[in-house]
Design a protein around this motif. Structure first.
Motif, PDB file in Angstrom:
ATOM      1  N   VAL A 120      -1.512  -9.341  74.963  1.00 40.92           N
ATOM      2  CA  VAL A 120      -0.348  -8.514  74.623  1.00 40.92           C
ATOM      3  C   VAL A 120       0.730  -8.660  75.697  1.00 40.92           C
ATOM      4  O   VAL A 120       1.916  -8.818  75.390  1.00 40.92           O
ATOM      5  N   ILE A 121       0.328  -8.600  76.961  1.00 41.64           N
ATOM      6  CA  ILE A 121       1.286  -8.717  78.063  1.00 41.64           C
ATOM      7  C   ILE A 121       2.027 -10.050  77.996  1.00 41.64           C
ATOM      8  O   ILE A 121       3.251 -10.111  78.202  1.00 41.64           O
ATOM      9  N   ASP A 122       1.300 -11.100  77.669  1.00 41.50           N
ATOM     10  CA  ASP A 122       1.905 -12.440  77.619  1.00 41.50           C
ATOM     11  C   ASP A 122       2.760 -12.663  76.371  1.00 41.50           C
ATOM     12  O   ASP A 122       3.480 -13.661  76.273  1.00 41.50           O
ATOM     13  N   SER A 123       2.682 -11.743  75.406  1.00 41.90           N
ATOM     14  CA  SER A 123       3.396 -11.939  74.147  1.00 41.90           C
ATOM     15  C   SER A 123       4.865 -11.510  74.209  1.00 41.90           C
ATOM     16  O   SER A 123       5.630 -11.770  73.284  1.00 41.90           O
ATOM     17  N   VAL A 124       5.237 -10.830  75.304  1.00 40.47           N
ATOM     18  CA  VAL A 124       6.613 -10.349  75.469  1.00 40.47           C
ATOM     19  C   VAL A 124       7.125 -10.787  76.835  1.00 40.47           C
ATOM     20  O   VAL A 124       6.367 -10.805  77.810  1.00 40.47           O
ATOM     21  N   ARG A 125       8.407 -11.099  76.903  1.00 39.93           N
ATOM     22  CA  ARG A 125       8.970 -11.555  78.174  1.00 39.93           C
ATOM     23  C   ARG A 125       8.785 -10.526  79.290  1.00 39.93           C
ATOM     24  O   ARG A 125       8.342 -10.846  80.384  1.00 39.93           O
ATOM     25  N   ASP A 126       9.138  -9.266  78.991  1.00 38.59           N
ATOM     26  CA  ASP A 126       9.042  -8.204  79.996  1.00 38.59           C
ATOM     27  C   ASP A 126       8.459  -6.943  79.364  1.00 38.59           C
ATOM     28  O   ASP A 126       8.943  -6.501  78.308  1.00 38.59           O
ATOM     29  N   ILE A 127       7.448  -6.376  80.014  1.00 39.74           N
ATOM     30  CA  ILE A 127       6.860  -5.124  79.545  1.00 39.74           C
ATOM     31  C   ILE A 127       6.931  -4.100  80.679  1.00 39.74           C
ATOM     32  O   ILE A 127       6.480  -4.362  81.796  1.00 39.74           O
ATOM     33  N   TYR A 128       7.501  -2.937  80.358  1.00 37.10           N
ATOM     34  CA  TYR A 128       7.682  -1.903  81.363  1.00 37.10           C
ATOM     35  C   TYR A 128       7.031  -0.595  80.921  1.00 37.10           C
ATOM     36  O   TYR A 128       6.993  -0.268  79.733  1.00 37.10           O
ATOM     37  N   GLY A 129       6.541   0.135  81.915  1.00 37.33           N
ATOM     38  CA  GLY A 129       5.965   1.447  81.657  1.00 37.33           C
ATOM     39  C   GLY A 129       6.523   2.471  82.631  1.00 37.33           C
ATOM     40  O   GLY A 129       7.247   2.129  83.570  1.00 37.33           O
ATOM     41  N   MET A 130       6.182   3.733  82.406  1.00 40.93           N
ATOM     42  CA  MET A 130       6.524   4.796  83.347  1.00 40.93           C
ATOM     43  C   MET A 130       5.268   5.593  83.650  1.00 40.93           C
ATOM     44  O   MET A 130       4.387   5.749  82.800  1.00 40.93           O
TER      45      MET A 130
END
Length: 280
Positions: A97-107
Motif C-alpha cells: 500500500v505504501i509503495d502504491s502512492v507517491r506520498d503517504i502522510y499521517g497525523m
C-alpha cells in the motif's frame, strides 16, 4: 492547485473527518476515500461515518475490512493518487500500500517521537504531561516512525479531560492540514527525521483498563476517569453486580459536603463525587 495533483483520504474517526472537511473547505478535490465497513469497530473511540461528506463532494468512497485487503490496494492503484492521507486509522499499512502512492502522510496526537503507538490522548493525561501536540509525518512500515513534516505544540491543563484534549487535538489536526496543503501543491515540503534518542512507545489500552481500583488512591481514580472519559470507553467499577461507568467526578475533602441524593465513592484518602455516570 495542479489539476493532476490527486488526493486520497483514509479515516473512520472524527479527527480524520475534520481533516477531510478542511481539505474540501480549502478548495481541494479528494478523488477517493476509504473507511471501515459500517458494521466494523462500532465501539471504536471517535468512530464516525463519512458517506454524506464524500457524496456531497463527489469523492469515490470504498468501505473495507482492512486497508491492506486486495480490494483496497487495487482501488488505490486504480486512481493513481499522488497523496494519500491516513488519519485516525489504527491498522498499519503494508509495504504494498505504501509503495502504491507517491506520498503517504499521517497525523498523530503527540509530539513525535514521543508517544508512538496507541491511545495517545488517554496516555497524555495518565502521564500528566504538561505539553503535547500533533505531528504530521510521512507514513512508513514501522508505526509512527516516518520523517516529520509539521508539528503543533500546546499546553495541557493539569485538570484536563479526554473530551477536552480530544477537542484541542482535533483543532490542531485541522490547522496542520490547512498549513500543509499549499506546501504540497507548491512542492515546498521539508522533512525532519525523528530524533532516535527521544523515541518512546505507548501501549494499546483496552476498555478493561478503565477499571477503578477502589482500594487505591482517590487521586489516581480521578485521573483515570478524566483520561478515559468520552469519546473513550470510560472508567468503571462494579456495585451489586452492576457495572457503573463514570464520566465525570470531583474530589471532596469530606462526606459532609455530599448531598444525600448524590452518589460517591469512599477512598482511604478522600471521597469522590460521581457527577456523571451510567449504570449498565
Amino acid at each position: 492547485m495542479n489539476e493532476n495533483f490527486k488526493i486520497g483520504f483514509v479515516t473512520c474517526v472524527d479527527l480524520g473527518k475534520a481533516c477531510l472537511q478542511a481539505i474540501y473547505q480549502a478548495g481541494y478535490k479528494v478523488e477517493v476515500a476509504i473507511t471501515l465497513k459500517d458494521e466494523n469497530a462500532q465501539n471504536k473511540s471517535g468512530r464516525t461515518y463519512i458517506d454524506d461528506l464524500c457524496y456531497e463532494n463527489k469523492t469515490d468512497l470504498l468501505k473495507v475490512d482492512h486497508i491492506n485487503d486486495k480490494e483496497s490496494l487495487e482501488f488505490i492503484k486504480r486512481h493513481n493518487l499522488d497523496i494519500l492521507f491516513v488519519i485516525g486509522w489504527s491498522q498499519l499499512l503494508s509495504k504494498k500500500v505504501i509503495d502504491s502512492v507517491r506520498d503517504i502522510y499521517g497525523m498523530h496526537p503527540t509530539l513525535l517521537p514521543i508517544g508512538r503507538g496507541r491511545a495517545a490522548i488517554p496516555w497524555t493525561i495518565l502521564k500528566k504531561l504538561k505539553y503535547s501536540g500533533v505531528s504530521l509525518f510521512r507514513i512508513e512500515e514501522e508505526v509512527d516512525s516516518g520523517a516529520l513534516i509539521l508539528q503543533e505544540k500546546f499546553k495541557v491543563d493539569k485538570n484536563i479531560t479526554a473530551t477536552e484534549l480530544y477537542h484541542l487535538s482535533k483543532e490542531a489536526h485541522v490547522r496542520l492540514m490547512q498549513k500543509v496543503l499549499p506546501m504540497l501543491s507548491k512542492n515546498e515540503i521539508k522533512e525532519i527525521y525523528q530524533d532516535p534518542e527521544k523515541i518512546s512507545y505507548w501501549p494499546q489500552r483496552k476498555p478493561d483498563d478503565g477499571l477503578i481500583n477502589l482500594d487505591g488512591s482517590i487521586y489516581e481514580a480521578e485521573l483515570l476517569i478524566r483520561a478515559v472519559t468520552k469519546p473513550y470507553p470510560g472508567a468503571f467499577f462494579f456495585e451489586k453486580g452492576k457495572k457503573i461507568i463514570v464520566w465525570k467526578s470531583k474530589i471532596l475533602e469530606s462526606k459532609e459536603s455530599i448531598e444525600k441524593h448524590h452518589k460517591f465513592l469512599r477512598f482511604t484518602d478522600g471521597f469522590l463525587l460521581l457527577e456523571d455516570f451510567d449504570i449498565e
